[in-house]
Design a protein around this motif. Structure first.
Motif, mmCIF file in Angstrom:
data_model
loop_
_atom_site.group_PDB
_atom_site.id
_atom_site.type_symbol
_atom_site.label_atom_id
_atom_site.label_comp_id
_atom_site.label_asym_id
_atom_site.label_seq_id
_atom_site.Cartn_x
_atom_site.Cartn_y
_atom_site.Cartn_z
ATOM 1 N N LEU A 265 48.488 43.999 33.402
ATOM 2 C CA LEU A 265 48.737 45.458 33.501
ATOM 3 C C LEU A 265 49.118 45.880 34.880
ATOM 4 O O LEU A 265 48.056 45.577 35.761
ATOM 5 N N PRO A 266 50.337 45.820 35.408
ATOM 6 C CA PRO A 266 50.886 46.259 36.632
ATOM 7 C C PRO A 266 50.133 47.039 37.526
ATOM 8 O O PRO A 266 49.890 46.981 38.748
ATOM 9 N N SER A 267 49.650 48.131 37.034
ATOM 10 C CA SER A 267 49.136 48.847 37.856
ATOM 11 C C SER A 267 47.519 49.042 38.019
ATOM 12 O O SER A 267 46.834 49.658 38.782
ATOM 13 N N LYS A 268 47.087 47.813 37.425
ATOM 14 C CA LYS A 268 45.567 47.525 37.589
ATOM 15 C C LYS A 268 45.215 46.616 38.508
ATOM 16 O O LYS A 268 46.138 45.431 38.260
ATOM 17 N N THR A 269 44.264 46.449 39.108
ATOM 18 C CA THR A 269 43.689 45.519 39.935
ATOM 19 C C THR A 269 43.341 44.126 38.832
ATOM 20 O O THR A 269 43.055 44.512 37.541
#
Ligand SMILES: Nc1ncnc2c1ncn2[C@@H]1O[C@H](COP(=O)(O)OP(=O)(O)OP(=O)(O)O)[C@@H](O)[C@H]1O
Length: 317
Positions: free
Chosen positions: A92-96
Motif C-alpha cells: 500500500l503506497p501511502s503506508k509505511t
C-alpha cells in the motif's frame, strides 16, 4: 496440503484451457518451483488455490477441504492461511513498511498488543528493523519485497504462494529474497513459487513442476531450471521446429498461448492484468479493513487453527 484432481480451467468458451487435466499434489512443508513460459498456466494454478478462479472441471483441495464446498463467506478465512507475494510487491503506497505489515494483522482483528510485538519481529526477520517508518517509494525493490514477504508471513500461513517474487530484482537481491523464502519454508510453511529465475531454481534444487500450455510436462524432485523433456519450451526443445500445445499438437504461432489470436509480447498482457488485479485488490483489502475493524467480534476470535497467535495472546496475559 494442496491437491488438484483432474483440474481443467477454461476462461472463455472456445478458448484452449489455461490449465488442463491437472493432477498434482503439493505436500505440507514442500518447496515447489513452478516453471514454464509466460502463459503456461502457473498463475492460473495459484489463483485456483486462493479460490480466485474456479476450475471448469475437477476439484482443488487445500488443507483437506474441497474449495468448491467452501461458501463465499468462508473464503477470507481460507486466504488468511495463505500468504501471497507478487513480482510487483503490491504494498500500500501511502503506508509505511510497519503499517503495511500491521495491516495484515489488523484485518483479522489481532489485538493491538500482539500487533505491537509481531510487526517489529517480522521487520527484524526480513532485516528491516531500522526501516519500519519508510514508505514503499523510500525503499529499494528488494526491501519492498522483504516488506511484502513479512506482510504475507506475519499471520504464519500454512501456504505461501509467490508469483515471480524475484522478477524485478537484480541477481544478488533475488538471492536474498530466495533465502528468506527458504527460511519461511524451513519454519514449516509450504512454499509454491512460480518463477522464470533460472539461478534460483538451479541453486535451490527443490521440486520443479514445469508447465507447457496448461499441462505439466515435468515434475522432478531436486530439479534444475532446464529440463530434458521434449515438450519443454524453457529449455528450447520446442522452439525450433514444431511447437507443442496443451493438446500436444503443433501451434507455430505460440506454444504457450494456443488460443490467443494476437498474443501480446511476453509479460505485457500479464503485467496489464496484474495491474488491474492490483487495483481491485487494494480496493478489496481496504473494504475488508473497514469491515473487519468495525466488526470488533473478529478481535475476540483469532482462528482456532492459528495456534501461533493463540500462544502470542497467552504470552501477553
Ligand atoms: N482472466 C483471464 N481471462 C482470459 N484468459 C486468461 C485469464 N487469465 C489468464 N488467461 C489465459 O490463460 C493462459 C494461462 O495464463 P497464466 O496467467 O496462468 O500463465 P502464466 O504461466 O502464469 O504466465 P506468466 O508467466 O506470464 O505469469 C494464458 O493463455 C492467458 O492468456
Amino acid at each position: 496440503m494442496i491437491r488438484f484432481d483432474n483440474v481443467t480451467k477454461t476462461y472463455l468458451r472456445g478458448q484452449s484451457p489455461a490449465v488442463e487435466n491437472l493432477d498434482i499434489e503439493f505436500a505440507r512443508g514442500e518447496f515447489v518451483f513452478l516453471v514454464g513460459a509466460s502463459g503456461s498456466g502457473k498463475s492460473t494454478l495459484m489463483r485456483m488455490v486462493l479460490k480466485e478462479v474456479a476450475p471448469t472441471r475437477g476439484s482443488v483441495h487445500v488443507a483437506g477441504k474441497d474449495l468448491a464446498r467452501i461458501p463465499s463467506w468462508r473464503v477470507p478465512a481460507l486466504r488468511r492461511d495463505i500468504g501471497m507475494v507478487f513480482q510487483d510487491f503490491r504494498l500500500l503506497p501511502s503506508k509505511t513498511a510497519y503499517q503495511n505489515i500491521e495491516f495484515a494483522l489488523a484485518v483479522i482483528g489481532t489485538p493491538r498488543k500482539v500487533v505491537r510485538r509481531l510487526v517489529p519481529e517480522m521487520l527484524e526477520m526480513v532485516g528491516l528493523e531500522d526501516k519500519g517508518r519508510r514508505l514503499p517509494h523510500e525503499l529499494s525493490g528488494g526491501e519492498q519485497q522483504r516488506v511484502a514477504i513479512a506482510r504475507a508471513y506475519v499471520n504464519r500461513p500454512s501456504i505461501l504462494l509467490a508469483d515471480e517474487p524475484t522478477g524485478n530484482l537484480d541477481p544478488a537481491t533475488a538471492e536474498g529474497i530466495l533465502d528468506l523464502l527458504a527460511e519461511i519454508n524451513e519454519r514449516g510453511t509450504t512454499v509454491v513459487m512460480a518463477t522464470h529465475d533460472r539461478a534460483a531454481v538451479n541453486r535451490m534444487r527443490r521440486r520443479v513442476v514445469e508447465m507447457v500450455g496448461g499441462v505439466v510436462v515435468r515434475d522432478e524432485e531436486g530439479g534444475g531450471y532446464e529440463s530434458a523433456v521434449e515438450d519443454s519450451v524453457i529449455s528450447g526443445h520446442a522452439e525450433d521446429g514444431e511447437s507443442v500445445t496443451a493438446a500436444g499438437t503443433a501451434d507455430p504461432a505460440d506454444p504457450t498461448r494456443p488460443s490467443d489470436p494476437t498474443p501480446a509480447p511476453d509479460g505485457a498482457e500479464s503485467a496489464d492484468r496484474a495491474g488491474r488485479d492490483h487495483v481491485d485488490e487494494v480496493r478489496a483489502s481496504e473494504d475488508v479493513l473497514e469491515e473487519d475493524l468495525i466488526d470488533e467480534r473478529e478481535a475476540q476470535h483469532l482462528d482456532a487453527d492459528d495456534a501461533a497467535f493463540a500462544e502470542d495472546e497467552e504470552d501477553h496475559r
